[in-house]
Each structure stands twice: as C-alpha cells, then as structure tokens.
Design a protein around this motif. Sequence first.
Motif, short mmCIF file in Angstrom:
data_model
loop_
_atom_site.label_atom_id
_atom_site.label_comp_id
_atom_site.label_asym_id
_atom_site.label_seq_id
_atom_site.Cartn_x
_atom_site.Cartn_y
_atom_site.Cartn_z
N LEU A 16 -38.79 -13.00 -69.73
CA LEU A 16 -39.80 -13.07 -70.83
C LEU A 16 -40.37 -11.61 -71.09
N ASN A 17 -40.85 -11.14 -69.83
CA ASN A 17 -41.57 -9.70 -69.73
C ASN A 17 -41.11 -9.18 -68.62
N ASN A 18 -41.90 -8.12 -68.07
CA ASN A 18 -41.48 -7.40 -66.90
C ASN A 18 -41.74 -8.16 -65.65
N GLY A 19 -42.51 -9.18 -65.57
CA GLY A 19 -42.52 -9.95 -64.01
C GLY A 19 -42.61 -11.47 -64.60
N LEU A 20 -41.98 -11.96 -65.47
CA LEU A 20 -41.80 -13.47 -65.87
C LEU A 20 -40.53 -13.70 -66.47
N TRP A 21 -39.85 -14.97 -65.87
CA TRP A 21 -38.84 -15.44 -66.10
C TRP A 21 -38.77 -16.84 -66.49
N ARG A 22 -38.03 -17.48 -67.42
CA ARG A 22 -37.96 -18.95 -67.61
C ARG A 22 -36.70 -19.37 -66.95
N VAL A 23 -36.77 -20.39 -66.15
CA VAL A 23 -35.68 -21.02 -65.67
C VAL A 23 -35.24 -22.59 -66.36
N THR A 24 -34.09 -22.35 -66.47
CA THR A 24 -33.51 -23.54 -67.27
C THR A 24 -32.27 -24.13 -66.48
N ARG A 25 -32.19 -25.41 -66.91
CA ARG A 25 -30.83 -26.02 -66.35
C ARG A 25 -29.83 -25.74 -67.14
N ALA A 26 -28.30 -26.28 -66.86
CA ALA A 26 -27.37 -25.58 -67.73
C ALA A 26 -27.33 -26.75 -69.37
N ASP A 27 -28.04 -27.82 -69.33
CA ASP A 27 -28.21 -28.34 -70.55
C ASP A 27 -29.34 -27.48 -71.36
N GLY A 28 -30.13 -26.69 -70.97
CA GLY A 28 -30.98 -25.93 -71.49
C GLY A 28 -32.37 -26.30 -71.64
N SER A 29 -32.81 -27.50 -70.60
CA SER A 29 -33.87 -27.91 -70.67
C SER A 29 -34.72 -26.97 -69.52
N VAL A 30 -36.05 -26.79 -69.63
CA VAL A 30 -36.81 -25.82 -68.84
C VAL A 30 -37.33 -26.41 -67.53
N LEU A 31 -36.99 -25.93 -66.82
CA LEU A 31 -37.54 -26.17 -65.34
C LEU A 31 -38.92 -25.68 -64.97
N GLY A 32 -38.96 -24.44 -65.41
CA GLY A 32 -40.31 -23.64 -65.00
C GLY A 32 -40.30 -22.39 -65.23
N TYR A 33 -40.97 -21.70 -64.53
CA TYR A 33 -40.96 -20.32 -64.39
C TYR A 33 -41.26 -19.66 -63.31
N VAL A 34 -40.70 -18.39 -63.01
CA VAL A 34 -40.73 -17.78 -61.73
C VAL A 34 -41.49 -16.42 -62.36
N GLU A 35 -42.78 -16.15 -61.73
CA GLU A 35 -43.51 -14.89 -61.85
C GLU A 35 -43.58 -13.98 -60.58
N GLN A 36 -43.75 -12.71 -60.73
CA GLN A 36 -43.77 -11.65 -60.04
C GLN A 36 -44.98 -10.91 -60.31
N PRO A 37 -46.32 -11.49 -59.66
CA PRO A 37 -47.52 -10.81 -60.02
C PRO A 37 -47.60 -9.20 -59.91
N ASP A 38 -46.97 -8.59 -58.71
CA ASP A 38 -47.10 -7.18 -58.35
C ASP A 38 -46.03 -6.66 -58.41
N VAL A 39 -45.50 -6.66 -59.88
CA VAL A 39 -44.31 -5.90 -60.30
C VAL A 39 -44.18 -4.76 -60.07
#
Length: 87
Positions: free
Chosen positions: A27-50
Amino acid sequence: MSTLSTASRSSHPVIGRAAAGLGFTQLNNGLWRVTRADGSVLGYVEQPDVGKGGAYVAKRLGNDRRSFFTLGDFRSFSEALECLRFS
C-alpha cells in the motif's frame, strides 16, 4: 495461489515470495495488506523503520474499523504473515 504485486517485488528485496494461500499488496513504502485466496483481508504488515532493517508488525483492524491492534512484532515479513494466517 498467492499474489504479489510487481511494485512489492521490485521495491522490497527482503520479500521473496508470499506464504502459500496468502496474497499481499503493498500500500505504501512500509505497509502491506494481507489477503486470503478468496480476497478477504486478514490484516496488515507494517515495517515502521523502512530502510533500517527494522522489525515487522502484524496488525488487524479493530471492531470499530477505525483503529488497529497489534498482534506482534517479528524479525521477518514471513513470520508476520504466518501470525496473520494462524491468529
């Protein structure tokens, strides 16, 4: 099948492949949206100190859909993905 956007692959060399059955979109330089194969959102992974090789944080949206709560801090992106998968 896991999905990985071209932007994620090229801009973040630490992330080699998605965990089986999960997809993620940068989504941006330090944030990802994580989804299942069906497209449902599980959550997000962030790397604060990119750029500093810092930890990754697994997050989920709160019940109010306005705030996040942290599931944990991890040394690698794949560990954060696994947290979201099994939590």
